[in-house]
Design a protein around this motif. Structure first.
Motif, mmCIF file in Angstrom:
data_model
loop_
_atom_site.group_PDB
_atom_site.id
_atom_site.type_symbol
_atom_site.label_atom_id
_atom_site.label_comp_id
_atom_site.label_asym_id
_atom_site.label_seq_id
_atom_site.Cartn_x
_atom_site.Cartn_y
_atom_site.Cartn_z
ATOM 1 N N UNK A 79 66.870 -24.417 68.582
ATOM 2 C CA UNK A 79 65.712 -23.666 68.109
ATOM 3 C C UNK A 79 65.982 -22.170 68.143
ATOM 4 N N UNK A 80 66.649 -21.700 69.186
ATOM 5 C CA UNK A 80 66.972 -20.273 69.272
ATOM 6 C C UNK A 80 67.842 -19.856 68.093
ATOM 7 N N UNK A 81 68.839 -20.674 67.771
ATOM 8 C CA UNK A 81 69.717 -20.369 66.644
ATOM 9 C C UNK A 81 68.926 -20.284 65.345
ATOM 10 N N UNK A 82 68.094 -21.299 65.065
ATOM 11 C CA UNK A 82 67.357 -21.333 63.803
ATOM 12 C C UNK A 82 66.365 -20.175 63.704
ATOM 13 N N UNK A 83 65.613 -19.904 64.782
ATOM 14 C CA UNK A 83 64.625 -18.824 64.739
ATOM 15 C C UNK A 83 65.295 -17.459 64.632
ATOM 16 N N UNK A 84 66.406 -17.277 65.342
ATOM 17 C CA UNK A 84 67.113 -15.998 65.274
ATOM 18 C C UNK A 84 67.689 -15.780 63.882
ATOM 19 N N UNK A 85 68.282 -16.810 63.295
ATOM 20 C CA UNK A 85 68.884 -16.668 61.967
ATOM 21 C C UNK A 85 67.832 -16.292 60.935
ATOM 22 N N UNK A 86 66.682 -16.934 60.980
ATOM 23 C CA UNK A 86 65.647 -16.646 59.990
ATOM 24 C C UNK A 86 65.032 -15.259 60.198
#
Length: 291
Positions: free
Chosen positions: A228-235
């Motif tokens: 989740x951290x990866x996806x939220x940070x990327x967006x």
């Protein structure tokens, strides 16, 4: 015969605002390589890339199509490594990403006393493609238009402007000047003519609508699920990286008192601080053992 460049209207720079929340595959891939690709040595296996983009909500086929477009643009190079199919960043892509780092992650407080940088240019009719390139690059750097043929930006953009013009071979058509506003219209009123401030404000508000709730949610959590951290940070990074180019960073005294750019910048940097390292750790976990 030469022709003085006719400047684009002030709204030209903010015209890209609808893309802020687009999360297109190509945009997310560029954002991914900017955030993580260089840490991986500039190369990633096809399978790992597809898996990581899947974590961000992208299907395999759109990812492959976006990669093909980036290859055609010269951003990525198909480069097998140890018998494994993968992609490497081109040298021009590395330079582009390095240029972006300086703008995207900058935290500065511009001062009115620092003045302005003016760009004046003239391009022969026979080289109209270069004229278009010059205008588009100045707009993408955040320049406003004081009058036809006179583009301006806060003085802190001088070095970046010079670097971009040198890299694109456009210095022979351009003169750059440092300047200060002396008369006759009050500078805040003039700035509203040079930049479309309502459009810029809407860009910041769109970012806040998308990502301020994300920051609130993460601030309430003790654990950081890596995916989740990866996806939220990327967006969040994908949305934010356009804003410092649409908004050149005008001195606070020239902006409305409730300017949303201040809050948008704080939300981005807080998200980056909170999620950046967990996101990078997740990427390292996926590609572990390959590099």
């Amino acid at each position: 015969m030469t022709e003085a460049a006719t400047a684009a209207p002030p709204a030209a720079a903010p015209a890209a605002a609808p893309a802020l929340g687009g999360d297109t595959p190509g945009s997310l891939l560029v954002t991914f390589f900017g955030a993580h690709g260089r840490e991986l040595g500039g190369w990633i296996a096809v399978g790992d890339l597809i898996r990581l983009m899947g974590t961000a909500g992208l299907e395999e086929q759109p990812v492959r199509s976006a990669v093909s477009r980036l290859k055609r643009r010269g951003f990525l190079l198909a480069t097998p490594l140890g018998g494994v199919a993968g992609y490497a960043l081109s040298e021009s892509a590395r330079q582009l990403l390095a240029d972006g780092d300086r703008r995207i992650y900058a935290q500065r407080t511009p001062r009115l006393a620092d003045g302005w940088v003016l760009a004046l240019f003239s391009v022969p009719e026979s080289e109209r493609a270069k004229r278009h390139l010059l205008r588009s690059r100045l707009a993408r750097l955040g320049y406003g238009t004081a009058s036809p043929g006179v583009w301006l930006a806060p003085a802190h953009l001088y070095e970046e402007t010079r670097h971009v013009l040198e890299r694109l071979g456009l210095t022979g058509y351009t003169d750059l000047f440092r300047a200060e506003h002396l008369a006759f219209q009050a500078t805040p009123e003039a700035v509203r003519r040079w930049w479309d401030l309502p459009a810029l404000a809407r860009c910041h508000e769109e970012f806040l609508d998308l990502h301020e709730p994300v920051l609130t949610r993460w601030n309430r959590r003790r654990n950081l699920p890596a995916e989740e951290a990866f996806a939220d940070h990327l967006r969040a990074l994908d949305s934010w990286r356009r804003l410092p180019y649409l908004d050149p960073g005008l001195p606070p005294e020239l902006l409305p008192a409730d300017w949303p750019g201040v809050r948008a910048a704080r939300v981005f940097h807080d998200l980056d601080t909170r999620l950046g390292e967990p996101a990078a750790a997740y990427v390292r976990e996926i590609v572990q053992g390959r590099y």
